[in-house]
Design a protein around this motif. Structure first.
Motif, PDB file in Angstrom:
ATOM      1  N   GLY A 119     -26.986   8.797  12.274  1.00 40.00           N
ATOM      2  CA  GLY A 119     -27.606   9.965  11.587  1.00 40.00           C
ATOM      3  C   GLY A 119     -26.931  11.268  12.319  1.00 40.00           C
ATOM      4  O   GLY A 119     -27.373  12.383  11.988  1.00 40.00           O
ATOM      5  N   CYS A 120     -26.011  11.041  13.266  1.00 41.28           N
ATOM      6  CA  CYS A 120     -25.477  12.189  13.683  1.00 41.28           C
ATOM      7  C   CYS A 120     -24.412  12.814  13.106  1.00 41.28           C
ATOM      8  O   CYS A 120     -23.562  12.083  12.187  1.00 41.28           O
ATOM      9  CB  CYS A 120     -24.848  11.631  15.349  1.00 41.28           C
ATOM     10  SG  CYS A 120     -23.808  13.005  16.064  1.00 41.28           S
ATOM     11  N   SER A 121     -24.398  14.297  12.986  1.00 39.37           N
ATOM     12  CA  SER A 121     -23.468  15.079  12.091  1.00 39.37           C
ATOM     13  C   SER A 121     -23.061  16.003  13.139  1.00 39.37           C
ATOM     14  O   SER A 121     -23.728  16.633  13.876  1.00 39.37           O
ATOM     15  CB  SER A 121     -24.090  15.660  11.070  1.00 39.37           C
ATOM     16  OG  SER A 121     -23.357  16.421  10.255  1.00 39.37           O
TER      17      SER A 121
ATOM     18  N   LEU B  69     -18.730   5.402   2.738  1.00 36.34           N
ATOM     19  CA  LEU B  69     -19.839   5.015   3.457  1.00 36.34           C
ATOM     20  C   LEU B  69     -20.470   3.775   3.288  1.00 36.34           C
ATOM     21  O   LEU B  69     -21.168   3.207   4.266  1.00 36.34           O
ATOM     22  CB  LEU B  69     -20.946   6.190   3.018  1.00 36.34           C
ATOM     23  CG  LEU B  69     -20.736   7.527   3.315  1.00 36.34           C
ATOM     24  CD1 LEU B  69     -21.766   8.568   2.640  1.00 36.34           C
ATOM     25  CD2 LEU B  69     -20.682   7.844   4.884  1.00 36.34           C
TER      26      LEU B  69
ATOM     27  N   ASP C 230     -20.234   4.665  10.668  1.00 34.53           N
ATOM     28  CA  ASP C 230     -20.058   6.081  10.751  1.00 34.53           C
ATOM     29  C   ASP C 230     -21.073   6.642  11.883  1.00 34.53           C
ATOM     30  O   ASP C 230     -22.024   7.527  11.293  1.00 34.53           O
ATOM     31  CB  ASP C 230     -20.159   6.898   9.322  1.00 34.53           C
ATOM     32  CG  ASP C 230     -19.719   8.460   9.349  1.00 34.53           C
ATOM     33  OD1 ASP C 230     -18.704   8.601  10.313  1.00 34.53           O
ATOM     34  OD2 ASP C 230     -20.172   9.148   8.376  1.00 34.53           O
TER      35      ASP C 230
ATOM     36  N   GLY D  33     -20.469  10.642  11.863  1.00 39.69           N
ATOM     37  CA  GLY D  33     -20.324  11.476  10.733  1.00 39.69           C
ATOM     38  C   GLY D  33     -19.128  11.894  10.284  1.00 39.69           C
ATOM     39  O   GLY D  33     -19.012  12.971   9.432  1.00 39.69           O
ATOM     40  N   ARG D  34     -18.110  11.113  10.761  1.00 38.85           N
ATOM     41  CA  ARG D  34     -16.717  11.770  10.062  1.00 38.85           C
ATOM     42  C   ARG D  34     -16.623  11.404   8.534  1.00 38.85           C
ATOM     43  O   ARG D  34     -16.319  12.378   7.864  1.00 38.85           O
ATOM     44  CB  ARG D  34     -15.811  10.857  10.794  1.00 38.85           C
ATOM     45  CG  ARG D  34     -14.307  11.340  10.473  1.00 38.85           C
ATOM     46  CD  ARG D  34     -13.193  10.378  11.069  1.00 38.85           C
ATOM     47  NE  ARG D  34     -13.218   9.149  10.431  1.00 38.85           N
ATOM     48  CZ  ARG D  34     -12.336   8.930   9.382  1.00 38.85           C
ATOM     49  NH1 ARG D  34     -11.645  10.046   8.799  1.00 38.85           N
ATOM     50  NH2 ARG D  34     -12.440   7.990   8.596  1.00 38.85           N
TER      51      ARG D  34
ATOM     52  N   ALA E 150     -19.327  10.936   6.443  1.00 46.54           N
ATOM     53  CA  ALA E 150     -20.204  11.692   5.992  1.00 46.54           C
ATOM     54  C   ALA E 150     -19.792  13.042   5.760  1.00 46.54           C
ATOM     55  O   ALA E 150     -19.942  13.870   4.735  1.00 46.54           O
ATOM     56  CB  ALA E 150     -21.649  11.804   6.855  1.00 46.54           C
ATOM     57  N   SER E 151     -19.007  13.829   6.853  1.00 46.84           N
ATOM     58  CA  SER E 151     -18.493  15.061   6.835  1.00 46.84           C
ATOM     59  C   SER E 151     -17.547  15.079   5.689  1.00 46.84           C
ATOM     60  O   SER E 151     -17.739  16.180   5.080  1.00 46.84           O
ATOM     61  CB  SER E 151     -18.092  15.523   8.057  1.00 46.84           C
ATOM     62  OG  SER E 151     -18.854  15.553   9.034  1.00 46.84           O
TER      63      SER E 151
ATOM     64  N   ASP F 219     -19.635  15.230   2.453  1.00 45.28           N
ATOM     65  CA  ASP F 219     -20.098  16.541   2.144  1.00 45.28           C
ATOM     66  C   ASP F 219     -19.140  17.502   1.589  1.00 45.28           C
ATOM     67  O   ASP F 219     -19.144  18.478   0.851  1.00 45.28           O
ATOM     68  CB  ASP F 219     -20.682  17.159   3.574  1.00 45.28           C
ATOM     69  CG  ASP F 219     -22.170  16.369   3.875  1.00 45.28           C
ATOM     70  OD1 ASP F 219     -22.589  15.678   2.976  1.00 45.28           O
ATOM     71  OD2 ASP F 219     -22.376  16.425   4.996  1.00 45.28           O
TER      72      ASP F 219
ATOM     73  N   ALA G 226     -15.386  15.011  14.804  1.00 43.40           N
ATOM     74  CA  ALA G 226     -15.755  13.374  14.896  1.00 43.40           C
ATOM     75  C   ALA G 226     -14.500  12.667  15.383  1.00 43.40           C
ATOM     76  O   ALA G 226     -14.653  11.566  15.893  1.00 43.40           O
ATOM     77  CB  ALA G 226     -16.218  12.855  13.583  1.00 43.40           C
TER      78      ALA G 226
END
Length: 469
Positions: free
Chosen positions: A20-22, A102, A140, A143-144, A146-147, A150, A310
Motif C-alpha cells: 500500500g506504500c506510495s 500489477l 509492488d 508503488g513503482r 502503481a505509480s 496512475d 521507487a
C-alpha cells in the motif's frame, strides 16, 4: 506448525502494508495565475440563472439548420477529430497494459527434450513436462508499478479531454468558416452593384466627354474606378473559393450547396446567437477541456516522480511454477511426477552511475514543465476570453456607426449623381461619392461578419461546443 503459521501471517501482513506504500508526491492544484475577474465581463448583461456556455449544447447555440447540417458533417468526417478519437483508444490500451503489470501473469507451458549427453555411449535421455507458472511478477511493495499505472491513467484522461477540445475547435472553425463564406457572398453582391453603378457613370462620362462637356481627366478617372471595381470583384471571387475550400477541409467532404445562403439574404438574415455569461476565470478550470487536459498531464508527471523514487528501493519479483515432469511421455501424469518451483528474487540497487538519480531529476523537471504548461493554458484561456469580451463590448457600437455612415454615404452619392446629371457637379465629385459608399458598405459587411464570428469565439473560449443533445 502454529509458529510457522504465525510467521507466515506476519510476513503476509507486512507485505500487504508495504504494497500500500506510495511515493507519489501529494498533488495540489496550482493557483490560477490570472486576475479574479475578466475585463469587460459586464459588456453584455445576461439573464440571472443563465447556464454557462460549457453546458449549452451546440445545437442550442447554433440554431440555423444549415449550419447544424455542416457541423454534423464535420463531426462525422473530420480527420483531425478521428485522430483524436483513435488517440483515446490508444491511450486506453496503454493504460490497460500498464495496469496489467500489477497482477501476476499465469502461463501454461509444455516441453519435451530428448538428448544424448555425450558422444561416448549410446544413452539418450528424455524429459517431458507440463505446468502452470508465474514468471517474474513484481511485488509492488514501493508503488513503482502503481505509480506508472496512475501516470498512464492520467495520460488517458488527458487524451479524452484533448478530444473534447478538438471538437470544440472544430465546431467553432466550421461556424466561422461558414460565416466567412456568407460574408464573401455579401461582399460580392456589394461589389457587383458597385460595378453596375460605375459602368453607368463611365458611360455617362464618356458621352459627356465625346460632346466636350467633361474633361478627359474625368473620363479616365471614371474608367479607372470601373476597372478597380472589376479587380476587386475578381479578388473577392478568389477569396470566396478559397474560404469554401477551407470549409470543405473542415467538413472532410464537399460543402453541400444548400447550406450556403444566397447573397440576397446576407448575414443580416441569420438568427441571433444567444448571449452567454462570462463567469469567473476560475470557472475555466472546470469548463475548458484543454485546461483539464493540461492538469491531467501534470498529474501524470507527478506520478512519474513516484515511480522514479521507487527505483531507489529494492525490487522483489516472484517466479513460481507447478506441474508434472517425467522421463517418459506416457508416465507424464502418473503418480510421483508432480513438480513445483518457488523462486522469489530481490534486487537492491547499489551502483548504476547515477542513473536512478538522473531519472528522478528528469521526473521532477518534467513535473515543473507540466506546471508551467498548465499555468500557460490558463493564461491563454484568460486572454482568449478577455479578447472575445472586448469584441462583445465594442462591435455593436462600431457596427451601428458604420451602418449610419453607409446610409449617409448613400444619400451623398444620390445627391452627387443628381448634381452631376444636372451639370452642377463635376464627375470627380460623383466618383468620390461612389468610392466612399463602396468602402463604407464593405466595411459594414466585414464588421457584421466579425461581430458574428466573435460570438462564436466567445462561446468556444468559455468551453462551449462539446456538450450535445
Amino acid at each position: 506448525m502454529t509458529k510457522r503459521f504465525i510467521t507466515t501471517a506476519l510476513a503476509g501482513a507486512a507485505a500487504l502494508m508495504l504494497a500500500g506504500c506510495s511515493l507519489i508526491p501529494t498533488y495540489e492544484r496550482p493557483a490560477a495565475p490570472v486576475p479574479a475577474t475578466f475585463p469587460n465581463a459586464a459588456a453584455a448583461p445576461t439573464a440571472p440563472g443563465q447556464p454557462p456556455a460549457a453546458t449549452v449544447a451546440w445545437q442550442d447555440y447554433f440554431t440555423d439548420p444549415r449550419l447544424q447540417q455542416l457541423i454534423h458533417l464535420a463531426l462525422t468526417n473530420n480527420r483531425d477529430l478521428q485522430v483524436s478519437i483513435l488517440n483515446i483508444e490508444q491511450a486506453r490500451a496503454q493504460f490497460q497494459i500498464t495496469r496489467a503489470a500489477l497482477y501476476p501473469a499465469l502461463n501454461a507451458s509444455a516441453s519435451g527434450t530428448r538428448q544424448r549427453p555425450s558422444l561416448v555411449g549410446d544413452g539418450v535421455s528424455s524429459v517431458y513436462s507440463v505446468g502452470l507458472g508465474v514468471t517474474a511478477w513484481e511485488l509492488d511493495f514501493f508503488g513503482r508499478v502503481a505509480s506508472l499505472k496512475d501516470a498512464a491513467l492520467a495520460q488517458y484522461l488527458a487524451t479524452e479531454e484533448a478530444r473534447k477540445a478538438t471538437q470544440i475547435s472544430l465546431i467553432a472553425s466550421v461556424a466561422n468558416g461558414w460565416l466567412a463564406v456568407l460574408g464573401d457572398d455579401e461582399a460580392l453582391e456589394i461589389t457587383r452593384r458597385t460595378m453596375v453603378t460605375r459602368d453607368d457613370s463611365l458611360k455617362l462620362t464618356k458621352l459627356r466627354f465625346d460632346n466636350g462637356v467633361a474633361s478627359e481627366i474625368d473620363y479616365r478617372f471614371a474608367e479607372a474606378q470601373a476597372e478597380t471595381a472589376r479587380a476587386t470583384y475578381a479578388q473577392q471571387q478568389r477569396l470566396r473559393l478559397q474560404d469554401e475550400n477551407a470549409l470543405a477541409l473542415l467538413l472532410g467532404a464537399p460543402v453541400p450547396p444548400e447550406t450556403i445562403v444566397g447573397a440576397a439574404e446576407g448575414l443580416q438574415a441569420l438568427a441571433p446567437m444567444p448571449e452567454v455569461p462570462a463567469g469567473l476565470p476560475s470557472d475555466l478550470l472546470v469548463e475548458r477541456p484543454d485546461i483539464r487536459a493540461a492538469e491531467q498531464q501534470l498529474i501524470a508527471a507527478n506520478a512519474n516522480i513516484g515511480a522514479a523514487r521507487a527505483a531507489f528501493f529494492p525490487r522483489v519479483t516472484l517466479t513460481t511454477s507447478i506441474g508434472t515432469t517425467s522421463s517418459e511421455f506416457s508416465n507424464l501424469f502418473s503418480s510421483g511426477t508432480k513438480a513445483w518451483a518457488f523462486a522469489p528474487q530481490i534486487t537492491l540497487p547499489i551502483f548504476n552511475a547515477g542513473a536512478n538519480q538522473a531519472n528522478l531529476d528528469s521526473a521532477r523537471a518534467g513535473q515543473k514543465i507540466a506546471v508551467a504548461q498548465y499555468e500557460k493554458s490558463i493564461q491563454s484561456a484568460f486572454r482568449e476570453v478577455a479578447d472575445a469580451l472586448a469584441g462583445r463590448a465594442t462591435y455593436d457600437e462600431e457596427l451601428r456607426a458604420l451602418v449610419a455612415q453607409s446610409k449617409a454615404e448613400e444619400t451623398r452619392f444620390q445627391l452627387s449623381d443628381m448634381r452631376y446629371r444636372g451639370g452642377v457637379a463635376s464627375g470627380l465629385d460623383l466618383l468620390d461619392a461612389q468610392r466612399s459608399l463602396f468602402t463604407s458598405q464593405l466595411a459594414t459587411a466585414q464588421i457584421r461578419q466579425q461581430r458574428l464570428q466573435n460570438q462564436v469565439v466567445l462561446y468556444k473560449t468559455l468551453g462551449g461546443g462539446w456538450a450535445t443533445r
